[in-house]
Scaffold this motif. Structure first.
Motif, PDB file in Angstrom:
ATOM      1  N   PRO A 212       6.363  12.457   6.209  1.00 51.30           N
ATOM      2  CA  PRO A 212       6.036  11.236   5.465  1.00 51.30           C
ATOM      3  C   PRO A 212       7.015  10.110   5.814  1.00 51.30           C
ATOM      4  CG  PRO A 212       7.111  12.815   4.024  1.00 51.30           C
ATOM      5  CD  PRO A 212       6.934  13.508   5.330  1.00 51.30           C
ATOM      6  N   ILE A 213       6.475   8.891   5.948  1.00 47.29           N
ATOM      7  CA  ILE A 213       7.318   7.712   6.174  1.00 47.29           C
ATOM      8  C   ILE A 213       6.861   6.604   5.221  1.00 47.29           C
ATOM      9  CG2 ILE A 213       7.801   8.273   8.587  1.00 47.29           C
ATOM     10  CD1 ILE A 213       5.707   6.125   9.367  1.00 47.29           C
ATOM     11  N   SER A 214       7.743   5.663   4.963  1.00 47.85           N
ATOM     12  CA  SER A 214       7.403   4.554   4.066  1.00 47.85           C
ATOM     13  C   SER A 214       6.615   3.482   4.820  1.00 47.85           C
ATOM     14  CB  SER A 214       8.677   3.933   3.489  1.00 47.85           C
ATOM     15  OG  SER A 214       9.403   3.255   4.518  1.00 47.85           O
ATOM     16  N   PRO A 273       4.865   3.966  -2.534  1.00 45.42           N
ATOM     17  CA  PRO A 273       5.614   4.339  -3.730  1.00 45.42           C
ATOM     18  C   PRO A 273       4.663   4.794  -4.844  1.00 45.42           C
ATOM     19  CG  PRO A 273       6.369   2.222  -2.874  1.00 45.42           C
ATOM     20  CD  PRO A 273       5.137   2.568  -2.116  1.00 45.42           C
ATOM     21  N   LYS A 274       5.116   5.756  -5.641  1.00 41.14           N
ATOM     22  CA  LYS A 274       4.286   6.246  -6.739  1.00 41.14           C
ATOM     23  C   LYS A 274       4.109   5.184  -7.819  1.00 41.14           C
ATOM     24  CE  LYS A 274       5.317  11.165  -6.200  1.00 41.14           C
ATOM     25  NZ  LYS A 274       5.855  12.390  -6.854  1.00 41.14           N
ATOM     26  N   GLN A 275       5.162   4.420  -8.071  1.00 37.28           N
ATOM     27  CA  GLN A 275       5.087   3.380  -9.084  1.00 37.28           C
ATOM     28  C   GLN A 275       4.527   2.089  -8.470  1.00 37.28           C
ATOM     29  OE1 GLN A 275       5.694   3.915 -12.274  1.00 37.28           O
ATOM     30  NE2 GLN A 275       6.248   6.047 -11.809  1.00 37.28           N
ATOM     31  N   PRO A 276       3.631   1.377  -9.167  1.00 39.16           N
ATOM     32  CA  PRO A 276       3.098   0.099  -8.658  1.00 39.16           C
ATOM     33  C   PRO A 276       4.232  -0.880  -8.350  1.00 39.16           C
ATOM     34  CG  PRO A 276       1.897   0.805 -10.603  1.00 39.16           C
ATOM     35  CD  PRO A 276       3.084   1.709 -10.494  1.00 39.16           C
ATOM     36  N   ASP A 277       4.080  -1.638  -7.265  1.00 35.43           N
ATOM     37  CA  ASP A 277       5.095  -2.616  -6.847  1.00 35.43           C
ATOM     38  C   ASP A 277       4.445  -3.998  -6.861  1.00 35.43           C
ATOM     39  OD1 ASP A 277       6.708  -4.343  -5.186  1.00 35.43           O
ATOM     40  OD2 ASP A 277       7.757  -2.534  -4.485  1.00 35.43           O
TER      41      ASP A 277
END
Length: 300
Positions: A212-214, A273-277
């Motif tokens: 996995p990569i961002s 990301p799991k959290q909304p940005d």
């Protein structure tokens, strides 16, 4: 256990010559060398040979008849048996100093087989013992020293060579069951079970890893740390990398039989990301080029 007299088909009053003759007749029919591949005949021959081992020995036969030992030659609890054996000037009625003379004097092929059988029973090689040893995927690639705990509580130290595949059998000479008489010990045969690894898979000498990569790493590229069976290494991510992009780490696979190593193939997977940005959402909302791009229609 079978009564040895019944196994050989003779009466308890049979002479040594009658017992030898009965054994010879059965052995000609059942001997493994004369019945290659016939497991049933082999097992029957073992029973017959055991019976002759007991009754063909005058002292063992005497002790069996008096109840001192059982069919296997094992000592029985003593209960003071009183039995009057006939005596004569010729000695004990079961005594026969000729032993295997009728076999030894014969020059036929079967007599030679029987001579070999007697020697092998006296100095028999121990049986091979079979075990299974689970190892990790990393240990199968890099090698390891393992200790196997045996069912009886003992242990065996096992050296795992690098690059070992699942199902491979290692042989430890002389670590099996002890032999009889001067016979050597058998071997320990250890089947290797390579446990699955959630990160790696293997194809021949090459291994694969999904990494996995961002989104930032995918767009801008950069250096990241990548796991291999022998430790983490640094790898460059090209700018504009996509999910599904495959990169090669040369020489980071399994050892090759003829020398050298296979490769490790790293398949990239972009993870958000799991959290909304909110910043990312605002950027995408104003990114007109991104809105115009349809990857399902892209033919490039």
């Amino acid at each position: 256990m079978n009564n040895p007299y019944e196994t050989l088909g003779v009466s308890p009053t049979a002479s040594s010559a009658e017992i030898q003759s009965a054994y010879r007749k059965l052995a000609k029919k059942l001997h493994p060398d004369l019945n290659p591949g016939d497991k049933a005949a082999e097992e029957k021959f073992k029973v017959v040979a055991g019976a002759y081992d007991l009754l063909g020995d005058a002292e063992k036969r005497k002790r069996f008849d008096s109840g001192e030992i059982d069919e296997t030659g094992t000592e029985r609890p003593q209960h003071h048996y009183y039995r009057d054996f006939a005596h004569s000037d010729g000695g004990h009625p079961y005594m026969d100093t000729s032993g295997f003379a009728d076999f030894m004097d014969s020059d036929d092929v079967f007599a030679e087989i029987l001579r070999g059988s007697q020697r092998h029973r006296a100095n028999r090689r121990g049986e091979d013992l079979h075990y299974t040893l689970p190892i990790s995927f990393v240990e199968s690639i890099a090698g390891a020293n393992k200790r196997l705990t045996l069912p009886g509580g003992g242990t065996l130290d096992v050296s795992i060579p690098a690059g070992l595949i699942d199902g491979k059998i290692l042989r430890l000479k002389g670590k099996g069951a002890p032999g009889a008489g001067k016979g050597i010990s058998g071997d320990a045969l250890i089947q290797i079970e390579v446990l699955p690894d959630s990160r790696f898979s293997r194809n021949g000498d090459d291994i694969s890893l999904e990494l996995p990569i961002s989104l930032s790493e995918a767009v801008l590229g950069g250096k990241i740390r990548v796991p291999t069976p022998t430790g983490d290494v640094s790898m460059a991510i090209p700018k504009g990398s996509n999910t599904g992009t495959k990169l090669r780490l040369r020489g980071k696979g399994a050892p090759r039989h003829g020398g050298g190593f296979g490769d490790e193939f790293v398949k990239l997977s972009i993870v958000l990301p799991k959290q909304p940005d909110s910043d990312l959402e605002a950027f995408i909302s104003n990114w007109d080029t991104g809105k115009d791009f349809n990857p399902r229609e892209d033919k490039s």
